[in-house]
Design a protein around this motif. Structure first.
Motif, PDB file in Angstrom:
ATOM      1  N   VAL A 217       0.835  -1.210   0.000  1.00  0.00           N
ATOM      2  CA  VAL A 217       0.000   0.000   0.000  1.00  0.00           C
ATOM      3  C   VAL A 217       0.868   1.258   0.000  1.00  0.00           C
ATOM      4  O   VAL A 217       0.586   2.218  -0.728  1.00  0.00           O
ATOM      5  CB  VAL A 217      -0.951   0.001   1.222  1.00  0.00           C
ATOM      6  N   VAL A 218       1.917   1.259   0.807  1.00  0.00           N
ATOM      7  CA  VAL A 218       2.824   2.424   0.865  1.00  0.00           C
ATOM      8  C   VAL A 218       3.413   2.712  -0.515  1.00  0.00           C
ATOM      9  O   VAL A 218       3.419   3.865  -0.972  1.00  0.00           O
ATOM     10  CB  VAL A 218       3.953   2.167   1.891  1.00  0.00           C
ATOM     11  N   PHE A 219       3.897   1.683  -1.178  1.00  0.00           N
ATOM     12  CA  PHE A 219       4.482   1.862  -2.507  1.00  0.00           C
ATOM     13  C   PHE A 219       3.454   2.406  -3.509  1.00  0.00           C
ATOM     14  O   PHE A 219       3.783   3.207  -4.376  1.00  0.00           O
ATOM     15  CB  PHE A 219       5.046   0.531  -3.025  1.00  0.00           C
ATOM     16  N   LEU A 220       2.210   1.957  -3.377  1.00  0.00           N
ATOM     17  CA  LEU A 220       1.181   2.352  -4.341  1.00  0.00           C
ATOM     18  C   LEU A 220       0.647   3.762  -4.085  1.00  0.00           C
ATOM     19  O   LEU A 220       0.311   4.484  -5.031  1.00  0.00           O
ATOM     20  CB  LEU A 220       0.015   1.352  -4.292  1.00  0.00           C
ATOM     21  N   VAL A 221       0.551   4.181  -2.830  1.00  0.00           N
ATOM     22  CA  VAL A 221      -0.067   5.459  -2.482  1.00  0.00           C
ATOM     23  C   VAL A 221       0.912   6.632  -2.549  1.00  0.00           C
ATOM     24  O   VAL A 221       0.512   7.758  -2.895  1.00  0.00           O
ATOM     25  CB  VAL A 221      -0.710   5.379  -1.078  1.00  0.00           C
ATOM     26  N   VAL A 222       2.188   6.399  -2.246  1.00  0.00           N
ATOM     27  CA  VAL A 222       3.189   7.484  -2.201  1.00  0.00           C
ATOM     28  C   VAL A 222       3.187   8.362  -3.458  1.00  0.00           C
ATOM     29  O   VAL A 222       3.272   9.596  -3.347  1.00  0.00           O
ATOM     30  CB  VAL A 222       4.601   6.908  -1.933  1.00  0.00           C
ATOM     31  N   PRO A 223       3.080   7.808  -4.688  1.00  0.00           N
ATOM     32  CA  PRO A 223       3.072   8.675  -5.872  1.00  0.00           C
ATOM     33  C   PRO A 223       1.968   9.738  -5.843  1.00  0.00           C
ATOM     34  O   PRO A 223       2.148  10.843  -6.375  1.00  0.00           O
ATOM     35  CB  PRO A 223       2.847   7.689  -7.028  1.00  0.00           C
ATOM     36  N   TYR A 224       0.823   9.435  -5.209  1.00  0.00           N
ATOM     37  CA  TYR A 224      -0.276  10.398  -5.137  1.00  0.00           C
ATOM     38  C   TYR A 224       0.021  11.524  -4.148  1.00  0.00           C
ATOM     39  O   TYR A 224      -0.659  12.554  -4.151  1.00  0.00           O
ATOM     40  CB  TYR A 224      -1.574   9.677  -4.754  1.00  0.00           C
ATOM     41  N   LEU A 225       1.014  11.319  -3.304  1.00  0.00           N
ATOM     42  CA  LEU A 225       1.441  12.359  -2.375  1.00  0.00           C
ATOM     43  C   LEU A 225       2.605  13.167  -2.935  1.00  0.00           C
ATOM     44  O   LEU A 225       2.991  14.186  -2.370  1.00  0.00           O
ATOM     45  CB  LEU A 225       1.857  11.721  -1.038  1.00  0.00           C
TER      46      LEU A 225
END
Length: 293
Positions: A217-225
């Motif tokens: 989840v961290v790897f997937l969500v970080v780009p949106y931040l």
């Protein structure tokens, strides 16, 4: 009796073999000293002794000392310490197998080389198989957590990207969905193992499943931040998912002697198909409900 002189090519290969053996002797010895599990330590020490014995056999023929590779010692020692004994040791053995040492060819001049070659592939593999690591006992739980997160969360992010087109909202939704999914998967894994009578491993299975889920989840969500453009964030998220699958598939292929390409291809294909379907659903939702944020 006077020993027959060796051909230049055989002598060259023996020196390479000597360096491999003495290098691995130091690696196995250091790992044996640092390993807390007494059975693993004993196994590693046995392999180290085999490597040293082989080194002295080759030394009889080359009549020279060979220094170990300090870089290889440091590299594989820390790989094993950071990523696990089994992974580190098997990766080292793969590197040794790719070295330019042809035992069959050497055996034409030195008959005992064939036996040593068999020891390298059989006896050492048997000893390596005796190494016990807790994390490898829960590979199924880790795969379950990673696979579910990559499929579910990537699909959710893809759908919301087109439906909302707002990186902050998509990231928030991804974090909430990720935490909920991790808790749900962990509890399901816990109850599943409890129902099978595996009370001791239930909690650990739940832990590894949840941890793997959260990491994905961290790897997937970080780009949106990081990115302001939702579509750039989605592309980065897809690249991250492929990277996670690549690294983990390689780890499993080495640690568990499984085919790398098949596992990698399956997980990437599944994540891609679900992502495309979710992306299409997000588009339809945006059109049908006239969402404009």
């Amino acid at each position: 009796m006077e020993r027959k002189s060796l051909s230049p090519e055989t002598r060259k290969q023996l020196i390479i073999a000597q360096r491999n053996e003495i290098t691995e002797y130091h690696i196995y010895s250091q790992l044996a000293q640092k390993t807390k599990d007494p059975e693993n330590a004993e196994t590693l020490q046995k392999i180290a002794e085999d490597e040293l014995r082989h080194y002295h056999i080759w030394k009889k023929y080359t009549d020279r000392e060979v220094e170990p590779s300090q870089w290889e010692i440091s590299k594989f020692y820390w790989i094993a310490r950071l990523f696990g004994l089994t992974f580190g040791v098997k990766l080292m053995e793969k590197a040794e197998n790719s070295a330019k040492v042809n035992y069959a060819e050497i055996g034409q001049e030195i008959p005992e080389a064939t036996k040593i070659g068999q020891e390298e592939t059989e006896h050492e593999n048997q000893l390596i198989a005796m190494i016990k690591e807790e994390k490898l006992e829960y590979i199924g739980s880790i795969v379950l957590g990673l696979n579910d997160a990559l499929v579910e969360i990537l699909g959710t992010l893809a759908g919301l990207t087109f439906a909302l087109q707002n990186t902050t909202l998509v990231a928030l939704a991804g974090i909430i969905a990720g935490i909920s999914g991790a808790l749900s998967m962990s509890s399901s894994e816990y109850l599943s193992h409890k129902s099978e009578g595996n009370h001791e491993g239930a909690l650990k299975s739940a832990f590894w499943t949840g941890l793997a889920y959260i990491v994905a989840v961290v790897f997937l969500v970080v780009p949106y931040l990081v990115f302001s453009s939702p579509f750039m964030a989605l592309i980065a998220s897809v690249i991250d998912s492929v990277f996670v699958v690549l690294v983990y598939s390689y780890y499993i292929s080495v640690a568990n002697d499984q085919p790398f390409r098949k596992r990698f291809g399956e997980m990437v294909a599944l994540s891609t198909v679900v992502g495309l379907i979710s992306f299409g659903l997000g588009y339809l939702v945006r059109i049908l409900f006239n969402i404009d944020i």
